[in-house]
Design an enzyme around this catalytic site. Structure first.
Site, PDB file in Angstrom:
ATOM      1  N   ASP A   1       3.475   1.622 -10.054  1.00  0.00           N
ATOM      2  CA  ASP A   1       4.193   2.716  -9.406  1.00  0.00           C
ATOM      3  C   ASP A   1       5.053   2.279  -8.223  1.00  0.00           C
ATOM      4  OD1 ASP A   1       2.177   2.267  -7.559  1.00  0.00           O
ATOM      5  OD2 ASP A   1       1.341   4.288  -7.632  1.00  0.00           O
ATOM      6  N   ARG A   2       4.998   1.010  -7.849  1.00  0.00           N
ATOM      7  CA  ARG A   2       5.819   0.538  -6.739  1.00  0.00           C
ATOM      8  C   ARG A   2       6.879  -0.428  -7.239  1.00  0.00           C
ATOM      9  NH1 ARG A   2       2.321   0.273  -1.261  1.00  0.00           N
ATOM     10  NH2 ARG A   2       0.963   2.035  -1.700  1.00  0.00           N
TER      11      ARG A   2
ATOM     12  N   LYS B   1       5.234   8.069  -8.358  1.00  0.00           N
ATOM     13  CA  LYS B   1       6.283   7.088  -8.148  1.00  0.00           C
ATOM     14  C   LYS B   1       6.306   6.150  -9.337  1.00  0.00           C
ATOM     15  CE  LYS B   1       3.252   4.784  -4.736  1.00  0.00           C
ATOM     16  NZ  LYS B   1       2.381   5.870  -4.268  1.00  0.00           N
TER      17      LYS B   1
END
Length: 542
Positions: free
Chosen positions: A280-281, A375
């Site tokens: 997610d990053r 994200k």
């Protein structure tokens, strides 16, 4: 056959910003994982016969807890479980699966960017039916239940073979082992102009993506190399490993230093990127230039209309409070909403669901949009590639043109990791005690304009979240923010965010820490970091 197993509460199962995170040996205690999973189910209503999505980032103990969760879902009355092959589902892919198949919710087993291994970190979090992390009212209910739980339900059947795609019915529940990549890759093809990106790559554009031996490896391999035609080897460390190859799967300049050094070299690829443990990053590095997550959010929002999925424009931009104000100026120019929320992706969910925001971001390398409710590291990479393909300019050119148009936000985060918890709490409490007296105080050329402990008033559900970080704002737009992170498992992590807005293009070429030197000194003076933490320097500077 279903069993009801007597148990005793554990006192330490309070979820943080992204679920419950502890060391593996903690989760391996008798009934520890079972207690938390049952507490999730006990805090929910109306799921009988519904679908539950289960997956994780492949870290150590992932498979074992997935088997427990499947058996407990059956005993608690779910009608179907969807689980990624090999137990693998990136966090954004899990969010998409929940949304696409209208599942009741999902259990994601991850500790995100934290290290993995027999003595390292593990985590469990629950995502609701919109695909996003459970809101505080649910996590509070889960914690309350963990403190009094006295039994859990589990079905007694053999472990599921997680390595074969297919369906079977066990104990009255369908278990569907799915391809973890297919649905997500198809969504990316809908959002982005794969033809334009493929053409750019065919003309010699070079990509280096470091999957950090974590979950995005299979996703990046399929999308970047197979579907977009990047040469074999463009995606590195693509096999998810239980211990992430002994590395820290956090895409920052410390833990992805090899990629950074390569991108700063003479024969650097055109575009470098990395993603973290659960996908997610993101880390974005152009040839000779690192793009801060705050700048990346602003640039992606300013150029999102170049991608098919956002060609009609975006409704608004949301950022976490510690994230720089760069995106605020983009929103102002576009005439759209701009929202400042606490840290934690769950706070963006209401804004996305209400159609108030389209693109969201956090300074801690998280960026995403309304396509899921998490994200999404690969999404950010693909939007960058789409923008590069359409504009035909380098990453550095695009960044410098953005600064010229909007001004530059010099920005840095200083992390003090593993600080004694009492010392960290004492530092924050002392800061709170100074807030009323700080406005008007001068520190060299800096004058404090306002100082507060950030409270968020959700414009959708009208909820209020207090004590979300201490802000010291100076005349002229500079600021320092102090916050304790909720993502670690040992001690406390003090995060200090330093930001200076510089509208003058002639002053956009300074080195970041040099540009922020006076603010860094003031942060030390106000918070007395050295004496309170015993640390002379931060553990990590990003």
């Amino acid at each position: 056959m279903n069993k009801t197993v007597p148990t005793k509460p554990y006192p330490d199962q309070k979820p943080g910003t992204s679920g419950l995170r502890k060391k593996v040996p903690v989760f391996q205690q008798q009934d520890y994982a079972e207690n938390f999973i049952q507490s999730i189910f006990d805090s929910l209503e109306g799921f009988a016969g519904k679908t539950l999505v289960i997956g994780g980032d492949g870290r150590y103990y992932n498979r074992e807890v997935i088997q427990k969760a499947i058996k407990m879902a059956a005993a608690n009355g779910f009608g179907k479980v969807m689980v990624g092959k090999g137990g693998i589902l990136s966090t954004p892919a899990a969010s998409h699966i929940i949304r696409k198949y209208k599942a009741f919710g999902g259990i994601i087993l991850s500790a995100s960017h934290n290290p993995g291994g027999p003595t390292e970190d593990f985590g469990i979090k629950y995502n609701i039916g919109n695909g996003g992390p459970a809101p505080e009212k649910i996590t509070d209910a889960i914690f309350a239940r963990t403190k009094v739980i006295d039994s859990y339900k589990i079905a007694d059947f053999a472990d599921i073979n997680l390595d074969v795609i297919g369906k079977q019915t066990i104990a009255g529940m369908i278990v569907s082992v799915i391809d973890p990549v297919e649905d997500y890759a198809a969504l990316m093809e809908e959002l982005f102009d794969f033809g334009a990106i493929r053409n750019m790559i065919s003309l010699g554009f070079r990509i280096c993506f470091d999957a950090m031996s974590a979950v995005t490896g299979p996703y990046a391999k399929e999308i970047l190399e197979i579907r977009l035609g990047a040469p074999n080897g463009s995606v590195r460390n693509f096999m998810p490993l239980p211990d992430f190859g002994g590395h820290h799967p956090d895409p920052n300049l410390v833990h992805a230093k090899e990629l950074y050094d390569e991108m700063m070299g003479e024969d650097a690829p055109d575009f470098g990127a990395a993603s973290d443990g659960d996908g997610d990053r993101n880390l974005i590095i152009g040839k000779g230039i690192f793009v801060t997550p705050s700048d990346s959010l602003a640039i992606l929002a300013a150029n999102a209309n170049l991608a098919p999925g956002y060609s009609a424009g975006i409704a608004g931009i949301a950022r976490s409070m510690p994230t720089s104000g760069a995106s605020d100026r983009v929103a102002e120019k576009l005439g759209i909403g701009s929202y400042e929320t606490p840290t934690g992706w769950k706070f963006f969910g209401n804004l996305l669901d209400a159609g108030l925001a389209t693109i969201c971001g956090e300074e801690s390398a998280g960026t995403g949009s309304n396509h899921v409710r998490e994200k999404d590291g690969l999404w950010a990479v693909l939007l960058w590639l789409n923008i590069l393909a359409v504009r035909g300019e380098s990453v550095a050119d695009i960044v410098h043109q953005h600064w010229a148009a909007y001004g530059r936000n010099y920005y840095s985060r200083h992390d003090y990791e593993g600080v004694d918890t009492d010392a960290a709490n004492g530092l924050v409490e002392a800061l709170r005690g100074k807030l009323d007296s700080l406005p008007g105080t001068q520190f060299g050329n800096l004058t404090v304009a306002t100082a507060d402990d950030f409270a968020y008033h959700d414009p959708v559900d009208k909820s209020v979240s207090k004590n979300q970080g201490i802000r010291i704002l100076f005349e002229g737009g500079s600021r320092v923010v102090f916050r304790l992170s909720g993502t670690g498992t040992s001690g406390a992590t003090l995060r200090v965010y330093i930001e200076r807005y510089e509208p003058d293009p002639n002053r956009h070429g300074l080195e970041t820490q040099e540009a922020l030197a006076d603010l860094i000194a003031v942060a030390e003076t106000i918070a007395v970091i050295r004496s309170r933490t015993g640390r002379d320097t931060p553990s990590v500077i990003t």
